[in-house]
Design an enzyme around this catalytic site. Structure first.
Site, PDB file in Angstrom:
ATOM      1  N   GLU A  66      -7.216   5.326   5.808  1.00 51.72           N
ATOM      2  CA  GLU A  66      -7.155   5.328   4.346  1.00 51.72           C
ATOM      3  C   GLU A  66      -8.466   5.764   3.699  1.00 51.72           C
ATOM      4  O   GLU A  66      -8.566   5.814   2.475  1.00 51.72           O
ATOM      5  CB  GLU A  66      -6.749   3.946   3.830  1.00 51.72           C
ATOM      6  CG  GLU A  66      -7.562   2.805   4.382  1.00 51.72           C
ATOM      7  CD  GLU A  66      -7.003   1.441   4.006  1.00 51.72           C
ATOM      8  OE1 GLU A  66      -6.234   1.355   3.037  1.00 51.72           O
ATOM      9  OE2 GLU A  66      -7.358   0.455   4.680  1.00 51.72           O
TER      10      GLU A  66
ATOM     11  N   CYS B 223       2.222   3.625   6.345  1.00 50.92           N
ATOM     12  CA  CYS B 223       2.662   2.409   5.662  1.00 50.92           C
ATOM     13  C   CYS B 223       2.482   2.481   4.145  1.00 50.92           C
ATOM     14  O   CYS B 223       2.623   1.481   3.452  1.00 50.92           O
ATOM     15  CB  CYS B 223       1.949   1.177   6.217  1.00 50.92           C
ATOM     16  SG  CYS B 223       0.151   1.219   6.058  1.00 50.92           S
TER      17      CYS B 223
ATOM     18  N   ARG C  81      -1.826  -6.567   9.240  1.00 44.80           N
ATOM     19  CA  ARG C  81      -3.109  -6.036   8.770  1.00 44.80           C
ATOM     20  C   ARG C  81      -4.080  -7.194   8.585  1.00 44.80           C
ATOM     21  O   ARG C  81      -3.752  -8.187   7.929  1.00 44.80           O
ATOM     22  CB  ARG C  81      -2.931  -5.289   7.449  1.00 44.80           C
ATOM     23  CG  ARG C  81      -4.241  -4.697   6.911  1.00 44.80           C
ATOM     24  CD  ARG C  81      -4.006  -3.844   5.685  1.00 44.80           C
ATOM     25  NE  ARG C  81      -3.619  -4.631   4.516  1.00 44.80           N
ATOM     26  CZ  ARG C  81      -3.232  -4.101   3.348  1.00 44.80           C
ATOM     27  NH1 ARG C  81      -3.160  -2.780   3.229  1.00 44.80           N
ATOM     28  NH2 ARG C  81      -2.901  -4.868   2.339  1.00 44.80           N
TER      29      ARG C  81
ATOM     30  N   ARG D 227       0.878  -7.825   4.845  1.00 47.95           N
ATOM     31  CA  ARG D 227      -0.358  -7.970   4.061  1.00 47.95           C
ATOM     32  C   ARG D 227      -0.822  -9.425   4.108  1.00 47.95           C
ATOM     33  O   ARG D 227      -0.322 -10.272   3.373  1.00 47.95           O
ATOM     34  CB  ARG D 227      -0.111  -7.555   2.612  1.00 47.95           C
ATOM     35  CG  ARG D 227       0.479  -6.152   2.440  1.00 47.95           C
ATOM     36  CD  ARG D 227       0.691  -5.857   0.961  1.00 47.95           C
ATOM     37  NE  ARG D 227       1.298  -4.563   0.731  1.00 47.95           N
ATOM     38  CZ  ARG D 227       2.616  -4.379   0.607  1.00 47.95           C
ATOM     39  NH1 ARG D 227       3.454  -5.403   0.691  1.00 47.95           N
ATOM     40  NH2 ARG D 227       3.094  -3.171   0.396  1.00 47.95           N
TER      41      ARG D 227
ATOM     42  N   ASN E 182      -1.509   5.188  -0.152  1.00 49.38           N
ATOM     43  CA  ASN E 182      -1.907   4.785  -1.505  1.00 49.38           C
ATOM     44  C   ASN E 182      -3.422   4.902  -1.690  1.00 49.38           C
ATOM     45  O   ASN E 182      -3.910   5.570  -2.607  1.00 49.38           O
ATOM     46  CB  ASN E 182      -1.458   3.349  -1.787  1.00 49.38           C
ATOM     47  CG  ASN E 182       0.046   3.187  -1.721  1.00 49.38           C
ATOM     48  OD1 ASN E 182       0.778   4.166  -1.723  1.00 49.38           O
ATOM     49  ND2 ASN E 182       0.506   1.960  -1.643  1.00 49.38           N
ATOM     50  N   ASP E 183      -4.181   4.249  -0.797  1.00 52.66           N
ATOM     51  CA  ASP E 183      -5.637   4.321  -0.898  1.00 52.66           C
ATOM     52  C   ASP E 183      -6.162   5.684  -0.462  1.00 52.66           C
ATOM     53  O   ASP E 183      -7.113   6.208  -1.047  1.00 52.66           O
ATOM     54  CB  ASP E 183      -6.295   3.217  -0.067  1.00 52.66           C
ATOM     55  CG  ASP E 183      -6.485   1.936  -0.868  1.00 52.66           C
ATOM     56  OD1 ASP E 183      -6.512   2.014  -2.110  1.00 52.66           O
ATOM     57  OD2 ASP E 183      -6.613   0.856  -0.261  1.00 52.66           O
TER      58      ASP E 183
ATOM     59  N   HIS F 222      15.633 -11.684 -18.314  1.00 49.46           N
ATOM     60  CA  HIS F 222      16.006 -12.241 -17.017  1.00 49.46           C
ATOM     61  C   HIS F 222      17.458 -11.948 -16.665  1.00 49.46           C
ATOM     62  O   HIS F 222      17.811 -11.850 -15.485  1.00 49.46           O
ATOM     63  CB  HIS F 222      15.738 -13.749 -16.999  1.00 49.46           C
ATOM     64  CG  HIS F 222      14.302 -14.083 -16.723  1.00 49.46           C
ATOM     65  ND1 HIS F 222      13.705 -15.232 -17.152  1.00 49.46           N
ATOM     66  CD2 HIS F 222      13.343 -13.393 -16.056  1.00 49.46           C
ATOM     67  CE1 HIS F 222      12.448 -15.244 -16.752  1.00 49.46           C
ATOM     68  NE2 HIS F 222      12.208 -14.140 -16.090  1.00 49.46           N
TER      69      HIS F 222
ATOM     70  N   ARG G 122      -6.405   4.782  -8.645  1.00 50.70           N
ATOM     71  CA  ARG G 122      -4.942   4.769  -8.802  1.00 50.70           C
ATOM     72  C   ARG G 122      -4.473   3.792  -9.862  1.00 50.70           C
ATOM     73  O   ARG G 122      -3.292   3.780 -10.215  1.00 50.70           O
ATOM     74  CB  ARG G 122      -4.258   4.473  -7.467  1.00 50.70           C
ATOM     75  CG  ARG G 122      -4.638   3.173  -6.791  1.00 50.70           C
ATOM     76  CD  ARG G 122      -4.076   3.179  -5.368  1.00 50.70           C
ATOM     77  NE  ARG G 122      -4.517   2.059  -4.547  1.00 50.70           N
ATOM     78  CZ  ARG G 122      -3.793   0.990  -4.304  1.00 50.70           C
ATOM     79  NH1 ARG G 122      -2.598   0.875  -4.841  1.00 50.70           N
ATOM     80  NH2 ARG G 122      -4.250   0.032  -3.531  1.00 50.70           N
TER      81      ARG G 122
END
Length: 659
Positions: free
Chosen positions: A546, A617, A448, A412, A569-570, A305, A580
């Site tokens: 996507e 995005c 979204r 999100r 990403n997708d 930490h 992924r």
């Protein structure tokens, strides 16, 4: 009842993910256990949970017994299967570049001295950057047990004294958590420490020792050492770092028992290098961090930490020096290289000049990016490229604003659903979306709609068992099948749209009919709100690109919607047919693969031809090496993690300068 799953939480259930998992479990009346390799522990004890050493991609079983067992299983399994669960406030604190290569760093106490002189030490490179300044030695005295054997009649009073001390430490931490001065990352760390202070593992162990006749201070020291040793023995670098946290909490309890205050860091001079054998995360989080030039510590590693706090505040740090740190007790000045893990005691003039130059160059680089915070990037032809932020909660607004985000390119909403025991009400959603809109007005905020499925379920929705949830009942598919849930979200978005900058996009679209069905529901919601006299407004409707299907029908989709947002990403995993989250096929998940870049270009052409906005995005949007290519394809909006925003703006302005 019970259910097994594969843990997707980033790096497993280490400190903060374990704290959040326990908080989730405590929200249910049912008794809940987590089972790994045949060993079961209470899901309501963060210490026991961390000691189970649950790592990413391991199989575990959640058991629940009670009136709300079904709801408990839904929520806890949903958390375990969420790859972002361990990243909320840590993602910004640890950059991938900073973490690279640090797992192989030497363990505390085993670091050899650098070969080039007695005044040069080497430790763990825990937070990048260079610093040179006066040494501020922070070596508070060790706390020793009183070694007093209690009489039978003293035991009950000593337990009460111990419990009062624990309560005082918890209250102190609660007060710290209530302060606005704590950053989101530091707040998560203090919350994890508070959870340790309240955990039955530590308090129960100490109370058992007191009942055996030990004085409270001795009992706490022994209990903390016992639990810390268990963390140290686990084969996991994140959990090893929790040993320091247990000792830090134990120290705070002992100080209250002794009626003492710890040595304060309040008087550290501007630009000083903080030197310590060990610094509790609790102490460092409350210190005047803006005055600290660097941190050098005997204990700690790249995942401790201390390191996380240092990285999140841009403070260079070298940790894990072990006994070598004692050589710094009498140092006048210290130079440190947080990139290589080097510490130089009382540097000579040449070294001072060298480090001063490095510090100046680093400051110039930071300043060079900071000036882009308020820049509106324009191309040579006058086109504005919007650089926005991807976020998942209101707590992330400040980081996005500080970075200079030109709105939100991806909010999100699934995190809003996943953090509650029950489905969020329309009012709660409307308030959240409205707060987001007001925070970034007049910039656009793209929300979204609910993107959940078998890979990230939530409480209140029963998901079927699926062989491949990434190809299953998720995103817009689930929403259209559950209009009772979807319409509640659409109504909330229409209400928030009165602020004028709300846009809405649909995830996982693969067919035009999905857009048309959504429009029917939006019309229904509009009629209902009007009849009820509830203020509302329309919003632009767009889709995420996507799926390969969406790419192939992009020209037709572009006639139905107001904008595209490419989710790289997708899209990459679907184009390449490579999960992924599967490390064995990770090399295929490359957005620069010609197949993926071709899909992006096809989408951009379709959007430009139809005259609609085309944005991105996925995290690829923040890559300086790709931004020029995306902009030339026709993209006019790029949304990314806040940490990438200023660098992206700089890349766009460099394009404009080149003409």
């Amino acid at each position: 009842m019970e259910r097994s799953t594969i843990v997707r939480v980033h790096e497993g259930l280490h400190a903060r993910p374990a704290t959040r998992f326990v908080k989730l479990a405590k929200g249910f009346e049912s008794d809940v256990e987590l089972v790994k390799d045949g060993k079961a522990v209470s899901a309501k004890s963060s210490v026991k949970l961390m000691l189970l050493a649950v790592k990413e991609n391991q199989e575990v079983t959640v058991r629940a017994n009670g009136a709300d067992a079904i709801e408990a299983l839904e929520a806890l399994i949903g958390y375990l299967e969420n790859p972002r669960a361990g990243l909320d406030d840590e993602a910004e604190a640890q950059s991938p570049a900073n973490d690279a290569g640090q797992e192989a760093a030497p363990a505390p106490g085993s670091v050899p001295a650098a070969p080039d002189g007695a005044n040069r030490l080497r430790g763990v490179a825990a937070s990048e950057g260079f610093a040179i300044g006066p040494a501020f030695a922070h070596f508070p005295p060790d706390i020793a047990g009183q070694g007093r054997v209690l009489r039978a009649e003293e035991i009950e009073g000593e337990i009460d004294r111990f419990r009062t001390a624990v309560g005082a430490v918890q209250a102190r931490m609660d007060n710290a958590l209530a302060q606005d001065s704590l950053s989101a990352g530091d707040r998560g760390i203090v919350a994890a420490l508070r959870d340790i202070a309240a955990d039955d593992s530590l308090t129960g162990e100490a109370e058992g020792l007191i009942k055996g006749g030990n004085d409270a201070v001795s009992a706490v020291i022994t209990a903390a050492s016992t639990i810390a040793a268990e963390f140290s023995a686990v084969d996991d670098h994140y959990l090893n770092a929790r040993a320091d946290d247990v000792h830090a909490v134990g120290r705070q309890i002992c100080l209250v028992l002794l009626g003492q205050d710890d040595v304060s860091l309040e008087n550290i001079p501007e630009g000083a290098i903080l030197i310590a054998d060990d610094i509790g995360a609790w102490d460092l989080a409350r210190a005047p961090l803006k005055r600290i030039g660097g941190v050098v510590c005997g204990h700690g590693g790249a995942t401790s930490h201390i390191a996380i706090i240092a990285r999140s505040h841009g403070i260079p740090a070298v940790l894990g020096l072990g006994g070598q740190v004692n050589a710094l007790r009498t140092a006048r000045d210290v130079a440190l290289d947080g990139n290589a893990g080097h510490v130089i005691i009382d540097p000579d003039e040449a070294t001072r000049a060298d480090f001063a130059g490095r510090v100046e160059a680093a400051a110039k680089e930071r300043a060079g990016l900071t000036i882009f915070k308020t820049v509106t990037p324009k191309l040579a032809d006058g086109r504005i490229i919007e650089v926005a932020a991807n976020i998942g909660s209101l707590e992330e607004i400040e980081a996005a604003q500080e970075a200079g985000a030109m709105g939100i390119g991806l909010f999100r909403t699934e995190l809003l659903f996943m953090r509650h025991m029950h489905l969020p009400s329309e009012d709660m959603q409307a308030e959240t979306y409205a707060a987001l809109a007001k925070a970034f007005a007049p910039y656009p905020v793209i929300v979204r709609t609910l993107d959940i499925g078998g890979d990230k379920p939530i409480a209140g929705i029963e998901f079927p068992d699926e062989e491949n949830p990434f190809l299953g009942w998720r995103g817009i598919r689930m929403c259209l099948d559950r209009p009772d849930i979807f319409k509640r979200q659409l109504r909330a978005l229409l209400r928030a749209a009165v602020h004028g900058n709300i846009k809405v996009m649909l995830p996982m679209v693969s067919d035009i009919s999905e857009v048309r069905q959504t429009r029917v529901l939006i019309d229904e919601c509009t009629v209902e709100l009007k009849a009820e006299g509830v203020p509302h407004a329309s919003f632009d409707l767009g889709v995420m690109i996507e799926t390969p299907a969406a790419v192939l029908i992009a020209p037709a989709l572009a006639k139905e919607v107001a904008f595209f947002s490419i989710g790289t990403n997708d899209l990459t995993q679907y184009i390449m047919a490579a999960d992924r989250l599967n490390p064995t096929v990770a090399k295929l998940n490359d957005v620069t693969n010609p197949a993926v870049m071709s899909a992006i270009e096809m989408t951009a052409k379709a959007g430009v031809a139809a005259g609609i906005m085309v944005g991105m995005c996925g995290e690829a949007a923040g890559r300086p090496d790709l931004i020029a290519t995306f902009v030339k394809m026709g993209l006019t909006e790029l949304s990314m993690s806040p940490a990438s925003i200023q660098r992206a703006k700089k890349a766009i302005m460099a394009m404009a300068a080149e003409g």
